[in-house]
Scaffold this motif. Structure first.
Motif, PDB file in Angstrom:
ATOM      1  N   THR A 354      33.840  57.480  22.706  1.00 40.92           N
ATOM      2  CA  THR A 354      33.274  56.181  23.062  1.00 40.92           C
ATOM      3  C   THR A 354      31.763  56.250  23.281  1.00 40.92           C
ATOM      4  O   THR A 354      31.058  55.255  23.057  1.00 40.92           O
ATOM      5  CB  THR A 354      33.925  55.636  24.354  1.00 40.92           C
ATOM      6  N   SER A 376      36.709  53.423  18.320  1.00 38.79           N
ATOM      7  CA  SER A 376      36.584  53.402  19.778  1.00 38.79           C
ATOM      8  C   SER A 376      35.137  53.479  20.253  1.00 38.79           C
ATOM      9  O   SER A 376      34.868  53.319  21.448  1.00 38.79           O
ATOM     10  CB  SER A 376      37.379  54.566  20.378  1.00 38.79           C
ATOM     11  N   LYS A 378      31.568  52.940  21.546  1.00 38.01           N
ATOM     12  CA  LYS A 378      30.880  51.869  22.259  1.00 38.01           C
ATOM     13  C   LYS A 378      29.371  52.108  22.352  1.00 38.01           C
ATOM     14  O   LYS A 378      28.598  51.129  22.387  1.00 38.01           O
ATOM     15  CB  LYS A 378      31.449  51.723  23.676  1.00 38.01           C
ATOM     16  N   GLU A 400      33.781  47.624  18.683  1.00 35.41           N
ATOM     17  CA  GLU A 400      33.679  47.879  20.110  1.00 35.41           C
ATOM     18  C   GLU A 400      32.264  48.284  20.518  1.00 35.41           C
ATOM     19  O   GLU A 400      31.999  48.496  21.711  1.00 35.41           O
ATOM     20  CB  GLU A 400      34.645  48.997  20.521  1.00 35.41           C
ATOM     21  N   GLU A 402      28.671  48.489  21.770  1.00 37.25           N
ATOM     22  CA  GLU A 402      27.875  47.732  22.730  1.00 37.25           C
ATOM     23  C   GLU A 402      26.401  48.114  22.689  1.00 37.25           C
ATOM     24  O   GLU A 402      25.540  47.272  22.985  1.00 37.25           O
ATOM     25  CB  GLU A 402      28.423  47.953  24.144  1.00 37.25           C
ATOM     26  N   LYS A 424      30.276  42.286  20.652  1.00 36.28           N
ATOM     27  CA  LYS A 424      30.151  42.940  21.952  1.00 36.28           C
ATOM     28  C   LYS A 424      28.817  43.671  22.127  1.00 36.28           C
ATOM     29  O   LYS A 424      28.601  44.302  23.170  1.00 36.28           O
ATOM     30  CB  LYS A 424      31.299  43.932  22.157  1.00 36.28           C
TER      31      LYS A 424
END
Length: 544
Positions: A354, A376, A378, A400, A402, A424
């Motif tokens: 992540t 996954s 981020k 996902e 960010e 996101k």
């Protein structure tokens, strides 16, 4: 025969000393056959002192025979010394005008090592003198003894024998060649024995670690994640990690515990590959504790490594791809180190990853397309490296995602429209690259976006009015590009905006007065004398 004096002559003392150093010898001749040892002479003298008034005819005869034996030994000793001189000096005893001086040229060598030479010499002398005048026996030594009154003549005869033109057992050309080949054979045999011992000890060939049963068991487990050849090649990081696991690690893992073995090997390899000895902080590493307690390492409740977070710690080298075999790894953060080389596409195998932060290192080559299939993921931060190439359109697969930070590299080409689908996205930093083309209007769809930095590129066109829809935006940087037009009025709707940088472009016009009503807003524009007052701004904090 008159009684012998209690005081031994110097000559007898010298011979007695030589005999004391010599091993037992059996002397055979026609009139005397007895094994004489070093104590025989002393025993004779002792008996001579103890029984001074009772000398029988038998003791007199025995004394004569001992004297005869002493003389024979002296002859052998003379021959031995002459031959030793001949061997050491490379000259025959006959080269001296006084043969008796031959003894002076020979050091007091160890008699036990030289005595075989005197025995062989005695045989040679016997074979040469046998049957000549006065000889009673086959060896001719009796004839030498017959001249009992003139020992100097005996030594002269012996020196003559040594200088004879007849070949002797020692010193002949044939014997020299045999000795040469004998030495060569002994040398080769010795080398063979030594080399065999070295091979047996594992100095050459496969290291003892890889030939041990435990080492082979480890390799059979680890070769699924690491190159076997590298594990068996000394001085590689893989080899060092395996050696530590097998020979130094106090936990002494069993090869049957494959998951634990792989994990500990991978973390040891991480240490060796990135110069762990020079880290600023390396508490716990390669100690007899769980790798979950090593500095910068975190594990989940099952004891599996989940996070490697080692920032600003002088890591140097290439990131080992074996860490992509840690199934529970969700974070890799090695920000601000000296790690180099390309980013391996194998990181795509980390399905739980992540957070992937490689910022401020020396990574090069392109950004692997495979990374954009880590569903996954981020946080992807690879800023301040030497990466190049374009930003692939499949970035839209990172739903996902960010945080995307590609700043401070050499990426070029257009900003893909597909970025606008990453709903996101909170922070998008693409500054300080070589990006060109117009700013995609789709960026106005990133409703969660708080930071948008596009500074220092080659972007063209105007500032999209769609940016006015980014209600959460706090930072907007589009400075140092080739943008034209004016500042969109819609930007005044960004009530959370704190930083607006539009300087270093060809933007003209007036900054709307509504911007001056936004609290804490810092505006930078080309509103100064140096830029010819391109922008009219009454509330700009910085004018260029």
């Amino acid at each position: 025969m008159s009684r012998r004096s209690n005081n031994k002559t110097d000559e007898e003392m010298s011979i007695g000393t030589s005999l004391a150093e010599a091993p037992t010898v059996v002397i055979n001749n026609s009139s005397f056959k007895k094994t004489v040892r070093k104590y025989d002479v002393d025993e004779h003298y002792d008996n001579d002192n103890d029984n001074d008034n009772s000398v029988s005819s038998n003791s007199v005869e025995y004394s004569q025979e001992v004297k005869k034996n002493l003389h024979e030994r002296k002859v052998n000793e003379t021959v031995r010394r002459a031959l030793v001189m001949k061997r050491l000096d490379g000259a025959t005893p006959g080269t001296s005008s006084n043969p008796g001086k031959a003894n002076a040229k020979v050091d007091n060598a160890d008699a036990s090592s030289l005595y075989p030479l005197s025995v062989a010499t005695g045989d040679a002398v016997k074979s040469q003198e046998g049957g000549q005048k006065g000889g009673h026996g086959p060896g001719g030594l009796e004839s030498v003894y017959e001249g009992d009154g003139d020992e100097a003549i005996d030594e002269q005869k012996l020196h003559g024998l040594l200088n004879t033109s007849k070949p002797s057992l020692i010193g002949s050309p044939t014997s020299g060649r045999r000795k040469f080949w004998f030495i060569i054979a002994i040398g080769l045999a010795s080398i063979g024995v030594i080399m065999g011992g070295l091979f047996a000890a594992g100095v050459f060939g496969t290291d003892s670690s890889s030939s041990s049963e435990t080492g082979l068991d480890y390799i059979s487990v680890l070769e699924s994640i690491s190159d076997r050849t590298l594990m068996e090649t000394p001085d590689t990081y893989e080899y060092n990690a395996l050696q530590w696991i097998e020979n130094e690690d106090t936990l002494m893992l069993e090869s049957t515990d494959e998951l634990a073995l792989r994990q500990r090997y991978i973390m040891a390899l991480f240490y060796f590959a990135l110069n762990g000895e020079s880290w600023s902080l390396n508490m716990g590493w390669l100690l007899g504790v769980s790798e979950c307690k090593w500095y910068g390492v975190s594990c989940n409740s099952s004891g599996q490594v989940g996070s490697i977070e080692i920032e600003s710690n002088r890591l140097k080298g290439q990131l080992p791809t074996e860490i992509t075999s840690l199934p529970s790894l969700y974070e890799v953060n090695v920000r601000n180190n000296q790690i180099s080389g390309p980013i391996s596409p194998l990181f795509a195998d980390l399905t739980n990853l992540t957070v992937f932060v490689l910022e401020d290192n020396r990574f090069n080559s392109t950004l692997p397309v495979d990374l954009f299939f880590i569903s996954s993921l981020k946080v992807l931060i690879v800023s301040e490296n030497d990466l190049e190439g374009s930003i692939p359109s499949m970035i839209e697969e990172l739903q996902e995602l960010e945080t995307l930070n590609l700043a401070g590299n050499s990426f070029e080409g257009d900003i893909p429209e597909e970025i606008g689908s990453l709903e996101k996205m909170i922070s998008l930093d693409l500054q300080s690259n070589k990006l060109s083309g117009e700013i995609p209007l789709s960026l106005g769809s990133l409703n969660s976006l708080e930071n948008l930095s596009l500074s220092n590129n080659d972007l063209e066109g105007g500032i999209p009015s769609e940016f006015g829809l980014l209600e959460k935006l706090t930072v907007l940087k589009v400075d140092s590009n080739r943008l034209t037009g004016s500042i969109p009025v819609e930007l005044a709707n960004l009530t959370n905006l704190m930083t607006l940088k539009v300087n270093g472009n060809d933007i003209t016009g007036t900054v709307p007065s509504s911007f001056c009503e936004i609290e804490m807003l810092a505006i930078s524009a080309d509103c100064g004398e140096n830029t010819g007052y391109q922008v009219n701004c009454t509330c700009c904090s910085t004018c260029f």
